[in-house]
Structure formats: structure tokens, C-alpha cells
Design an enzyme around this catalytic site. Structure first.
Site, PDB file in Angstrom:
ATOM      1  N   GLN A  87       0.895  -1.150   0.000  1.00 54.28           N
ATOM      2  CA  GLN A  87       0.000   0.000   0.000  1.00 54.28           C
ATOM      3  C   GLN A  87       0.932   1.198   0.000  1.00 54.28           C
ATOM      4  OE1 GLN A  87      -2.355  -1.408   3.449  1.00 54.28           O
ATOM      5  NE2 GLN A  87      -4.132  -0.885   2.206  1.00 54.28           N
ATOM      6  N   SER A  88       0.618   2.191  -0.812  1.00 56.25           N
ATOM      7  CA  SER A  88       1.576   3.248  -1.116  1.00 56.25           C
ATOM      8  C   SER A  88       1.796   4.287  -0.031  1.00 56.25           C
ATOM      9  CB  SER A  88       1.162   3.979  -2.393  1.00 56.25           C
ATOM     10  OG  SER A  88       1.173   3.085  -3.472  1.00 56.25           O
ATOM     11  N   THR A  89       0.795   4.529   0.799  1.00 57.19           N
ATOM     12  CA  THR A  89       0.933   5.655   1.736  1.00 57.19           C
ATOM     13  C   THR A  89       0.556   5.231   3.150  1.00 57.19           C
ATOM     14  OG1 THR A  89      -1.353   6.396   1.467  1.00 57.19           O
ATOM     15  CG2 THR A  89       0.281   7.264  -0.110  1.00 57.19           C
TER      16      THR A  89
END
Length: 125
Positions: free
Chosen positions: A19-21
Site C-alpha cells: 500500500q503506497s501511503t
């Protein structure tokens, strides 16, 4: 006929989680739960050895430092990966260059890619 063979099952299944953030980590817990659940899916297909790579949680795909993705590529290139599991295959890599590299390496060593929609064998037919 299944695309998963005894040769695939003799190697490890790799579950790539990302998950990017930090916001996604905090607010999209269902997505993360589903991603970790892919290890159970790998067991259902017959894999005994499953490695979960979650080193890239909270790291932007646009960043250069993605140790989990690099570790995944290394395992594929070394012939350790019989399959790569992800919720959505197209989200394994964040840019075209990484995606094409992943697909090419999987095709060269006979690693299948498994997501919620199917099993993909990138080897030329």
C-alpha cells in the site's frame, strides 16, 4: 487443465503486499487483510512454502527505494518463485518498466502470476 504444475508447486509462492501511503495503511485495512489472505489462497492451490513480502508497505510506488519489489525480482530470477500472488496483477509494479521487467523474468523462468481474476502464465505459447 490448470496452469499450475508440479514444477510451480515445488518452488515457493510469493505474496507481494503493498500500500503506497501511511494513509492507506491506516484507512484501508480491508485491502491489507485481503492481501495477507492470499497466503491462504496459495495453500489452497497446493503450495507448502509461502513467503509474504510486505517490505514496501507505506512506500510510494514512484519512489526508487522499494526493497520488497527488488527482493521479489531476485527470488524470481533465482528460480525460487513458482508463483507471485497479488490482489490485482497490474498493481504488482507501479510503472511500465517495472511491470515489463517482472513479466519478462516470470516468463523466462516459468513463474505464474495469480490474482483474484485468474492465473497468468507469461511464457510464450
Amino acid at each position: 487443465m490448470t496452469k499450475i504444475t508440479a514444477e510451480h508447486l515445488a518452488r515457493s509462492a510469493f505474496v507481494y503486499i503493498r500500500q503506497s501511503t501511511a494513509d492507506q495503511l491506516m484507512h484501508n485495512q480491508e485491502s491489507r487483510r485481503r492481501q495477507y489472505g492470499l497466503a491462504d489462497r496459495a495453500r489452497q492451490f497446493g503450495w507448502a512454502t509461502i513467503e509474504v513480502i510486505d517490505d514496501d508497505l507505506g512506500r510510494s510506488g514512484g519512489g526508487i527505494n522499494r526493497p520488497g519489489f527488488e527482493r521479489l525480482l531476485g527470488a524470481i530470477c533465482e528460480g525460487h518463485a513458482g508463483a507471485v500472488f497479488a490482489i490485482e496483477a497490474s498493481r504488482l509494479a507501479r510503472n511500465g518498466r517495472d511491470w515489463h521487467t517482472l513479466i519478462e523474468f516470470c516468463g523466462l523462468v516459468g513463474t505464474v502470476i495469480v490474482d483474484e481474476d485468474g492465473i497468468y502464465d507469461p511464457r510464450p505459447q
